[in-house]
Scaffold this motif. Structure first.
Motif: not given
Length: 161
Positions: A154-161
């Motif tokens: 799940x943590x890979x689904x959104x780009x990190x800022x």
């Protein structure tokens, strides 16, 4: 949790992940999660007071009553409603492995007839259930899995800022 505002912590600030406790207290009135800022009643079944939560309404009203702001609900009490912010906790019934979703109906806390479904049939049900829950919020939704490997996915689904 439905209606909860975004965290005031700045970007990069670690936030505690919600934890799900499937066991009811001995009085059977509520289940709780642990998240910021702390435990919250879950699908309150009785009109009995919950220690520490004097204003929590019973299940039919948790999402619309002012006192239910920090109460946690399930698919049956959340469907058809919208919230500004929400959180969805994926339980052990839906895991991500080898690039695919895998269903474990025996791990569901739903009705016996759902727990007895074959995994492939339950998979469609579980994916739809979590989709419905994840789309209730209009401004933001947090997804959390009780399974570390699924949470990592799940943590890979959104780009990190």
């Amino acid at each position: 949790m439905p209606g909860s505002p975004p965290d005031s912590a700045g970007p990069g600030t670690p936030r505690p992940s919600p934890r799900w406790n499937p066991r009811s207290p001995s009085d059977g009135t509520a289940r709780t999660t642990t998240s910021t800022p702390g435990p919250a009643p879950w699908n309150l079944r009785a009109e009995q007071p919950v220690p520490g939560f004097p204003d929590v309404p019973p299940r039919p009203f948790w999402a619309t009553d002012q006192g239910g702001h920090d109460q946690v609900g399930c698919i049956y009490t959340a469907q058809g409603l919208e919230y500004a912010f929400g959180a969805v906790i994926l339980g052990p019934d839906l895991l991500r492995r080898d690039g695919r979703w895998h269903a474990h109906p025996e791990a569901s806390h739903d009705a016996r007839q759902l727990r007895d479904l074959p995994p492939q049939r339950y998979l469609r049900y579980a994916l739809n259930t979590y989709r419905v829950l994840a789309t209730r919020a209009t401004h933001g939704t947090r997804l959390h899995s009780t399974d570390p490997e699924t949470q990592a996915y799940l943590a890979t689904l959104l780009p990190s800022s």
